[in-house]
Design an enzyme around this catalytic site. Structure first.
Site, PDB file in Angstrom:
ATOM      1  N   TYR A   8     -15.681   1.196   9.285  1.00  0.00           N
ATOM      2  CA  TYR A   8     -14.229   1.242   9.414  1.00  0.00           C
ATOM      3  C   TYR A   8     -13.654   1.914  10.759  1.00  0.00           C
ATOM      4  CZ  TYR A   8      -9.849   3.309   8.286  1.00  0.00           C
ATOM      5  OH  TYR A   8      -8.598   3.706   8.358  1.00  0.00           O
TER       6      TYR A   8
ATOM      7  N   GLU B  73     -10.207   9.165  11.657  1.00  0.00           N
ATOM      8  CA  GLU B  73     -11.754   8.939  11.328  1.00  0.00           C
ATOM      9  C   GLU B  73     -12.210   8.168  12.744  1.00  0.00           C
ATOM     10  OE1 GLU B  73     -14.158   8.263   8.743  1.00  0.00           O
ATOM     11  OE2 GLU B  73     -12.572   9.990   8.438  1.00  0.00           O
TER      12      GLU B  73
ATOM     13  N   LYS C 211     -11.184   0.386  13.792  1.00  0.00           N
ATOM     14  CA  LYS C 211      -9.908   0.805  13.892  1.00  0.00           C
ATOM     15  C   LYS C 211      -9.855   1.251  15.500  1.00  0.00           C
ATOM     16  CE  LYS C 211      -7.159   1.011  10.400  1.00  0.00           C
ATOM     17  NZ  LYS C 211      -5.640   0.659  10.524  1.00  0.00           N
TER      18      LYS C 211
ATOM     19  N   SER D 292      -9.394  -0.269   4.220  1.00  0.00           N
ATOM     20  CA  SER D 292      -9.361   1.211   4.625  1.00  0.00           C
ATOM     21  C   SER D 292      -9.993   2.015   3.918  1.00  0.00           C
ATOM     22  CB  SER D 292      -7.567   1.710   4.245  1.00  0.00           C
ATOM     23  OG  SER D 292      -7.282   1.434   2.959  1.00  0.00           O
TER      24      SER D 292
ATOM     25  N   ASP E 180      -1.280 -13.578   6.669  1.00  0.00           N
ATOM     26  CA  ASP E 180      -2.846 -12.963   6.488  1.00  0.00           C
ATOM     27  C   ASP E 180      -3.303 -12.520   7.917  1.00  0.00           C
ATOM     28  OD1 ASP E 180      -5.358 -12.777   6.053  1.00  0.00           O
ATOM     29  OD2 ASP E 180      -5.573 -14.053   4.540  1.00  0.00           O
TER      30      ASP E 180
ATOM     31  N   ALA F  44      -4.968  -3.454   6.455  1.00  0.00           N
ATOM     32  CA  ALA F  44      -6.197  -2.936   6.667  1.00  0.00           C
ATOM     33  C   ALA F  44      -7.260  -2.913   5.504  1.00  0.00           C
ATOM     34  CB  ALA F  44      -6.309  -1.587   7.430  1.00  0.00           C
TER      35      ALA F  44
ATOM     36  N   THR G 279      -6.296   6.185  13.382  1.00  0.00           N
ATOM     37  CA  THR G 279      -6.904   6.984  12.316  1.00  0.00           C
ATOM     38  C   THR G 279      -7.504   8.333  12.737  1.00  0.00           C
ATOM     39  OG1 THR G 279      -8.536   7.199  10.363  1.00  0.00           O
ATOM     40  CG2 THR G 279      -8.603   5.371  11.728  1.00  0.00           C
TER      41      THR G 279
ATOM     42  N   ARG H 108      -1.641   7.305  -3.784  1.00  0.00           N
ATOM     43  CA  ARG H 108      -2.638   6.938  -3.072  1.00  0.00           C
ATOM     44  C   ARG H 108      -3.736   6.092  -4.036  1.00  0.00           C
ATOM     45  NH1 ARG H 108      -5.633   6.695   1.476  1.00  0.00           N
ATOM     46  NH2 ARG H 108      -6.515   8.569   2.518  1.00  0.00           N
TER      47      ARG H 108
ATOM     48  N   HIS I 146      -3.687  11.472   4.901  1.00  0.00           N
ATOM     49  CA  HIS I 146      -2.092  11.379   4.174  1.00  0.00           C
ATOM     50  C   HIS I 146      -2.310  10.773   2.690  1.00  0.00           C
ATOM     51  CE1 HIS I 146      -2.387   8.110   6.911  1.00  0.00           C
ATOM     52  NE2 HIS I 146      -1.321   7.768   6.081  1.00  0.00           N
TER      53      HIS I 146
ATOM     54  N   GLY J 190       0.941  -1.108  -0.118  1.00  0.00           N
ATOM     55  CA  GLY J 190      -0.051  -0.057   0.027  1.00  0.00           C
ATOM     56  C   GLY J 190       0.856   1.270  -0.018  1.00  0.00           C
ATOM     57  N   GLN J 191       0.133   2.500  -0.043  1.00  0.00           N
ATOM     58  CA  GLN J 191       0.894   3.887  -0.274  1.00  0.00           C
ATOM     59  C   GLN J 191       2.006   3.920   1.007  1.00  0.00           C
ATOM     60  OE1 GLN J 191      -0.934   7.800  -0.618  1.00  0.00           O
ATOM     61  NE2 GLN J 191      -1.079   7.442   1.585  1.00  0.00           N
ATOM     62  N   ASP J 192       1.313   3.573   2.400  1.00  0.00           N
ATOM     63  CA  ASP J 192       2.273   3.816   3.391  1.00  0.00           C
ATOM     64  C   ASP J 192       3.356   2.616   3.578  1.00  0.00           C
ATOM     65  OD1 ASP J 192       0.337   5.777   3.778  1.00  0.00           O
ATOM     66  OD2 ASP J 192      -0.094   5.241   5.926  1.00  0.00           O
TER      67      ASP J 192
HETATM   68  O1  F7E Z   1     -13.006  10.749   1.532  1.00  0.00           O
HETATM   69  C1  F7E Z   1     -15.684  12.956   0.328  1.00  0.00           C
HETATM   70  C2  F7E Z   1     -16.163  11.716   1.303  1.00  0.00           C
HETATM   71  O2  F7E Z   1     -12.668   8.282   0.948  1.00  0.00           O
HETATM   72  C3  F7E Z   1     -12.802  11.996   1.710  1.00  0.00           C
HETATM   73  C4  F7E Z   1      -8.644   6.817   4.551  1.00  0.00           C
HETATM   74  O3  F7E Z   1      -7.348   6.748   4.135  1.00  0.00           O
HETATM   75  O4  F7E Z   1      -8.432   9.048   5.632  1.00  0.00           O
HETATM   76  C5  F7E Z   1      -9.438   8.252   4.576  1.00  0.00           C
HETATM   77  O5  F7E Z   1     -10.573   8.313   4.814  1.00  0.00           O
HETATM   78  C6  F7E Z   1     -13.937  12.966   1.672  1.00  0.00           C
HETATM   79  C7  F7E Z   1     -15.066  12.218   2.477  1.00  0.00           C
HETATM   80  O6  F7E Z   1     -11.015   9.522   2.873  1.00  0.00           O
HETATM   81  C8  F7E Z   1     -16.203  11.411  -3.008  1.00  0.00           C
HETATM   82  O7  F7E Z   1     -17.269  11.694   1.485  1.00  0.00           O
HETATM   83  C9  F7E Z   1     -16.807  13.319  -1.780  1.00  0.00           C
HETATM   84  O8  F7E Z   1     -15.907  13.034   3.298  1.00  0.00           O
HETATM   85  O9  F7E Z   1     -10.808  10.166   0.344  1.00  0.00           O
HETATM   86  P1  F7E Z   1     -11.819   9.873   1.240  1.00  0.00           P
HETATM   87  P2  F7E Z   1     -11.402   9.458   4.007  1.00  0.00           P
HETATM   88  O10 F7E Z   1     -12.861   8.648   4.102  1.00  0.00           O
HETATM   89  O11 F7E Z   1     -11.511  10.756   4.750  1.00  0.00           O
HETATM   90  C10 F7E Z   1      -8.685   8.250   6.932  1.00  0.00           C
HETATM   91  C11 F7E Z   1      -7.748   9.172   7.717  1.00  0.00           C
HETATM   92  C12 F7E Z   1      -8.397   6.905   6.974  1.00  0.00           C
HETATM   93  O12 F7E Z   1      -7.851   6.556   7.957  1.00  0.00           O
HETATM   94  C13 F7E Z   1      -8.977   6.093   5.721  1.00  0.00           C
HETATM   95  O13 F7E Z   1      -8.446   4.777   5.766  1.00  0.00           O
HETATM   96  O14 F7E Z   1     -14.271  12.903   0.666  1.00  0.00           O
HETATM   97  N1  F7E Z   1     -15.979  12.420  -1.028  1.00  0.00           N
HETATM   98  N2  F7E Z   1     -16.854  12.544  -3.255  1.00  0.00           N
HETATM   99  C14 F7E Z   1     -15.587  11.321  -1.547  1.00  0.00           C
HETATM  100  N3  F7E Z   1     -14.952  10.618  -1.175  1.00  0.00           N
HETATM  101  C15 F7E Z   1     -14.605   9.380  -2.017  1.00  0.00           C
HETATM  102  N4  F7E Z   1     -13.526   8.464  -1.788  1.00  0.00           N
HETATM  103  N5  F7E Z   1     -15.161   9.340  -3.554  1.00  0.00           N
HETATM  104  C16 F7E Z   1     -16.148  10.395  -3.978  1.00  0.00           C
HETATM  105  O15 F7E Z   1     -16.465  10.441  -4.966  1.00  0.00           O
END
Ligand code: F7E
Length: 326
Positions: free
Chosen positions: A151, A128, A155, A85, A59, A83, A126, A186, A181, A12-14
């Site tokens: 998720y 989150e 975590k 993720s 695994d 994970a 995280t 990514r 990050h 993965g990325q990290d």
């Molecule tokens: O979403 C909004 C979405 O999927 C960011 C993971 O690495 O960081 C990551 O989690 C925001 C959210 O990342 C789309 O609703 C809008 O509000 O890039 P994301 P995440 O959910 O913040 C944390 C720290 C982790 O631990 C996680 O493993 O963007 N959003 N439109 C969208 N998000 C996605 N993916 N796709 C869209 O079309």
């Protein structure tokens, strides 16, 4: 003798950025993957380290395999990145997410406790875990946790098990509470890479729109290459502790679009965005902005790459990747 590091989720990325950092420091890097023969190592290849990372099969859902891996690699440091993720998917596969992220971490903690108790362990926690909880609009190590997705809940379990094993057994086990990050490495399902890939495709005439969910969410986006340095520093301290790692600045998805389209000379990006309900989550985290004062003070860590530089790096990389070779 070279130190031995075991990284789960090395593909993965990290995993890729940390492998590069540890190899530079002279470590023997053992990377755990599901199946060596079929592992997709494109990120390690991008960083030109694929032939220097020693792959081992293991695994997180299989206790015996983890015991075998820990015994075989005799790690001085263990980094648990493996994970499920992608937050949005965790509503559909909440049981598997919990099996891997929560119980998987616990299985690894047990394997390390029983077979490499002197090893230092890093758990990928995280931001989150905070959900919408905050202290003065920011989050730090003292902010109450209130997860808003399967998720985040998985975590949270792994986070507290790590803390509990440190307190119960006096082991050097730490958690890094990392805010989002990003990087050119990514996964394409995350919003930043989805946008930079889409922007590059629009510039090159390969696409005419990007379909997105909510544009209002605010995230504290840093550069993954900076963040792996903080993880390593956590394991070099005299005392095992948990740290928030973040930039302390937050931007909306809209701001990210502004910056990314700016890179290709487009100010009004609205005609290129399709709002698509499929990308909205049953529950989202509204605003994350981390206060990493503790890491700055104790680890001497600070982020190097700004938001603007990060967006530029990602758009430029996607443009290079997608431009047909002459
Ligand atoms: O979403 C909004 C979405 O999927 C960011 C993971 O690495 O960081 C990551 O989690 C925001 C959210 O990342 C789309 O609703 C809008 O509000 O890039 P994301 P995440 O959910 O913040 C944390 C720290 C982790 O631990 C996680 O493993 O963007 N959003 N439109 C969208 N998000 C996605 N993916 N796709 C869209 O079309």
């Amino acid at each position: 003798m070279a130190k031995s590091a075991l990284i789960t989720g090395v593909a993965g990325q990290d995993g890729a950025y940390l492998s590069a950092l540890l190899l530079e420091k002279g470590y023997d890097v053992h990377g755990m993957v599901h199946d060596k023969k079929h592992a997709d190592l494109w990120r390690l290849e991008e960083l030109q380290i694929a032939d220097r990372v020693q792959l081992v099969d293991g695994d997180l859902t299989d206790q015996k395999s983890l015991e075998r891996v820990v015994k075989a690699t005799e790690p001085d440091e263990v980094y648990n990145f493996a994970a499920r993720s992608f937050v949005a998917a965790s509503w559909q596969d909440s049981v598997l997410t919990s099996e891997v992220n929560a119980l998987g971490a616990l299985r690894l903690l047990n394997a390390v406790k029983d077979h490499a108790p002197k090893a230092r362990y890093y758990q990928a926690s995280t931001s989150e875990m905070y959900g919408n909880s905050h202290s003065d609009n920011m989050q730090d190590e003292t902010t109450p946790l209130h997860p808003r997705s399967p998720y985040a809940i998985s975590k949270l379990f792994a986070h507290w098990m790590t803390v509990n094993y440190r307190e119960s057994y006096g082991l050097f086990f730490c958690s890094g509470i990392l805010f989002n990050h990003e990087s050119p490495l990514r996964g394409i399902e995350f919003v930043t890479r989805k946008i930079t890939d889409g922007v590059a495709r629009i510039k090159l005439g390969l696409a005419d729109h990007i379909a997105l969910g909510s544009l209002d969410a605010e995230r504290d986006w840093g550069f993954a290459g900076d963040y792996v340095k903080a993880m390593w520093l956590m394991l070099q301290q005299d005392e095992a502790q948990d740290f928030v790692i973040s930039t302390g600045t937050t931007h909306t998805v809209r701001d990210f679009l502004d910056a990314a389209f700016q890179e290709i000379g487009i100010d009004n990006w609205k005609p290129y965005i399709q709002q698509d309900e499929r990308y909205r989550r049953p529950l989202d985290v509204e605003r994350l902005c981390g206060k990493s004062d503790k890491a700055q003070k104790i680890l001497g860590w600070k982020p190097e790459v700004s938001f603007e530089a990060l967006v530029r790096m990602m758009v430029e990389w996607d443009l290079r990747r997608l431009t047909p070779k002459a």
